[in-house]
Design a protein around this motif. Sequence first.
Motif, mmCIF file in Angstrom:
data_model
loop_
_atom_site.group_PDB
_atom_site.id
_atom_site.type_symbol
_atom_site.label_atom_id
_atom_site.label_comp_id
_atom_site.label_asym_id
_atom_site.label_seq_id
_atom_site.Cartn_x
_atom_site.Cartn_y
_atom_site.Cartn_z
ATOM 1 N N GLU A 1 4.477 8.652 -2.542
ATOM 2 C CA GLU A 1 4.979 7.251 -1.661
ATOM 3 C C GLU A 1 4.896 6.280 -2.742
ATOM 4 O O GLU A 1 5.802 5.356 -2.951
ATOM 5 C CB GLU A 1 4.274 7.019 -0.573
ATOM 6 N N ALA A 2 4.216 6.261 -3.548
ATOM 7 C CA ALA A 2 3.910 5.295 -4.826
ATOM 8 C C ALA A 2 5.249 5.495 -5.854
ATOM 9 O O ALA A 2 5.661 4.641 -6.418
ATOM 10 C CB ALA A 2 2.632 5.697 -5.727
ATOM 11 N N LEU A 3 5.538 6.500 -5.998
ATOM 12 C CA LEU A 3 6.883 6.924 -6.989
ATOM 13 C C LEU A 3 8.109 6.355 -6.231
ATOM 14 O O LEU A 3 8.816 5.768 -7.009
ATOM 15 C CB LEU A 3 7.064 8.533 -7.059
ATOM 16 N N ARG A 4 8.197 6.549 -4.952
ATOM 17 C CA ARG A 4 9.252 5.730 -4.408
ATOM 18 C C ARG A 4 9.461 4.254 -4.253
ATOM 19 O O ARG A 4 10.494 3.826 -4.772
ATOM 20 C CB ARG A 4 9.184 6.357 -2.809
ATOM 21 N N MET A 5 7.944 3.822 -3.913
ATOM 22 C CA MET A 5 7.983 2.157 -4.054
ATOM 23 C C MET A 5 8.243 1.694 -5.309
ATOM 24 O O MET A 5 8.617 0.763 -5.665
ATOM 25 C CB MET A 5 6.684 1.987 -3.429
ATOM 26 N N VAL B 1 0.832 -1.274 0.031
ATOM 27 C CA VAL B 1 0.139 -0.190 0.113
ATOM 28 C C VAL B 1 0.753 1.225 0.036
ATOM 29 O O VAL B 1 1.865 1.529 0.809
ATOM 30 C CB VAL B 1 -0.984 -0.074 1.159
ATOM 31 N N ALA B 2 0.541 2.367 -0.904
ATOM 32 C CA ALA B 2 1.200 3.544 -0.984
ATOM 33 C C ALA B 2 0.104 4.513 -0.495
ATOM 34 O O ALA B 2 -1.014 4.678 -1.202
ATOM 35 C CB ALA B 2 1.790 3.883 -2.373
ATOM 36 N N GLY B 3 0.124 5.394 0.437
ATOM 37 C CA GLY B 3 -0.988 6.351 0.906
ATOM 38 C C GLY B 3 -0.836 7.588 0.302
ATOM 39 O O GLY B 3 -1.669 8.463 0.465
#
Length: 928
Positions: A697-701, A691-693
């Motif tokens: 955070e999605a870019l990092r993951m 999960v990316a909140g």
Amino acid sequence: MQWPRFRKLPIKQKLVVLSIVVAGTALFIFTLVSAFNQIRSMRQAMLENLTILSESIADLSSAALSFSDKDGAAEILGTLRADRDIEVAAIYDFDGAPFASYFRGAEGSEQQLPKMVSSDAVRFYFQSGHYKFEIFRPINLQDKTIGVLYLLSGTGRMTAHILNSIILLVLSMVVVLAVTVLISARLQGIITRPVSLLASTARDISENGDYGLRVDKLSDDEIGQLIDDFNTMLKGIQERDAELQQHRHNLEMLVQERTEELRAKRDEALAAARAKSEFLANMSHEIRTPMNGVIGVLSLLQDVPMTAEYKRLLETATRSADSLLLIINDILDFSKIDAGKITFESIPFDLRELMEETSELFIDTVNLKNLELTCFVPTSIPCRILGDPTRLRQIITNLLSNAVKFTEAGEVKLSVSVVNRHDSQQELMFTVEDSGIGISDDVTGRLFEKFTQADGSTTRKYGGTGLGLSVCKQLVEQQGGSIGVSSKIGSGTTFWFSIAFDIVEETFPLIPYNKLKGKRYLVAADSRSNRSIIEHYLEFCDAEVLSYPDAGSCLAALNELIRHDKAVDAILIDQRLPDCEGLQFAEAIHRDFGDNAPLMVLMSTMSFVKAQLRRAGVSRSLLKPIRQLDLYNSLADRVARGQKRLEKETIAEQLQTHPRLHGSLLLVDDEPINQNIALAILQKYGLQAEVAGSGREALRMTAERTYSVVLMDIQMPEMSGYETTQLIRKREMEQGLKRSVIIAMTANAMESTRTRCFEVGMDDFFTKPIKPDVLAERLKPWLNTQELGRNANAEVPGASPVARSENVDLPQDQLLWSLKRALEFVGDDEGLFRELVQLFMARNETLLNAIEAAIAAGDSEGLRDAAHAYKGAVGHFAADSVRELALSLESMSKEGRMDSALDEFNRLRVAATRLMDELAVYLGTGGS
């Protein structure tokens, strides 16, 4: 006059021509009359002269004839030479022989003389191009006829005189006509000059637009009055023109002012339209986000074991959530259509599969209402077509939903037919027919208008926004089709719509099952529609089909066939039969024929455990509405694909099979509720997701690892899903990375949002709330899929069991029902039995209300069906006393004893209340 040339002449020439025609006609008639009169007068005069002449000659020749003096007679006749018209003269003696003769010219002879006539005779005739007078006159002497005088006279002088007269008349007529032309040419100017002036002035005004011109008045006749009226008209036009000029000036000033105002209003309207679109997008997102949580949680709870009370509440909540979602979708679809933002796909799809799947969406509802739902697609229709399956499904779903909603008893029929077919295109007509409450004529005309329903009471009783049919109408018409309705109060309603589809070129014709060819099948079903559909499908395979409306007639036919050594390959038995239940009928056949009984297929709106079917000798079960390929597969001894249950499945069967998906997922969503719901659903299908909140955070993951699928929310703080996707795509291009699958999962259902998602590089798009099975289907193309069976005792990951009561020991002799016998009915499967109890408790009041309504309406047929249904329902619990009361009501309806039905129903309700209490105690809920 119709002469084209005359109509094109100027008035001046027309007057001259008319004068000549009138004068010439009059003179011509006068000439004819004069010539005729003159000819008649001259003929009469000539006749009189000849008569006098003949009398004189006869008197003179009497002496010569009496003395036989031929020379004297010839001399007397010779005096006729003075008259040039006398051509022949002769004297006949008493015996009729020529005595003397006279001929003008030397060629005459007595042989040319006519025979003597004994009396007076005058003859006028035409001979050798000339008119002749012929006279016979008797010659008397002392009153005694002694001979006859003959004279033949020509008409030369008379003819010449007549010709001279005619020439004179013609010359006179020519002179008169010439004078007439001269006089008319001189006088016509009195009429034509004012008219010419009038025409010339009108032409000048037309060419120059000068309404100040006037025509001079030359006379006080009708033309003078016309000129006065024409001048008055010009004056009025001139005054009006001046007023118009002034108004035009004022209007130009006003238009300039209004243009500025409209420009400002237009800018405001554009801003309002943008605000409306943004509001709809935000509203869609804000409504669908909590709906995603509600529907997701309810979907997960379907797999959790729970007591009857919680099951009932869960079903109520699920239906309410689905209804709310339908209303939301109607509103958003209406908004998109109203804004002209809706688009249509053109992709290949299977029509039969779409219609059958759509009809299956309503199996829970029709089962609860005890309705018959059928779906019929003729085998002659090419079902692989090009079109928009989503919109077609939406239209059919809306019409079916209305039909089921407004039908309390009877059946709902979905069918399709070909209107016309040309080359590779066919126009199909879809029909949804019900036996519901009907619609009055004054409402049908406005039924497809926005926010329209039948009446106020319908709105209160059945609910709805009144947008569904309006959306259907616009969806159909934007695809070039038409939609309509026919209905009658109390007799049901038929909705229809027609749309043209292209036939996919690679469409193969439906090939009949060879395994069914030449087989003989019996069908026992109370619904004429179901029997017709089965007959159509099986006869297409060249099978022999014998169908019957009840068990009794079917059993009689079976015995008759077996007695004549005619094999029956299978019997299709409907669970709903008027004289007994289908399972009971199957048991009777199995009991009578044993192992020699034909293959039996049970058609039902509810599922049965295999132990029940085996005990009844049933080899296959087929769930309604009948699907064509499922029917073929059942009879061909093949496993039917994907049958859905109408009743809630047993808990063991609920957990049996879920598609297992394999892959790594990243869920990007800022809402914790959505995160939890999505994770639980993904776990249900064997997927573990991170999960990316937020977008950052999605870019990092995604930079740290590669995911099979990224589920991306759109509206997030700091960085939206659009921006996140664009940055991910940019990084993949710059670093040469493998392209990730990014799927938009958003509560915004606007078409502009969908378009924007694909523009920024997303691979797929679907809206929240989304149900688990739909999510799995949408993920399948992007992930590996494996079907993995689980046994009845397997646990659902993350599921928390709801409290389930232990069995309660109750004194059997005090109960209305028998637990031991009831368990025998379900093969001692107590889990299944508890579910049957829960379902019955949920439906008990509906079944009793149906009986009460039939009694109140005096509907014996309705009472028979309702009592029969209740009798079958309580039969599962071995509640003999309650079943007997229902059976008594059923018998009363058949015998027409409706006057006693109410008292019997009151006794049934008391017994049913006690039975509900006892079943509730069994379940451990302490009440119903």
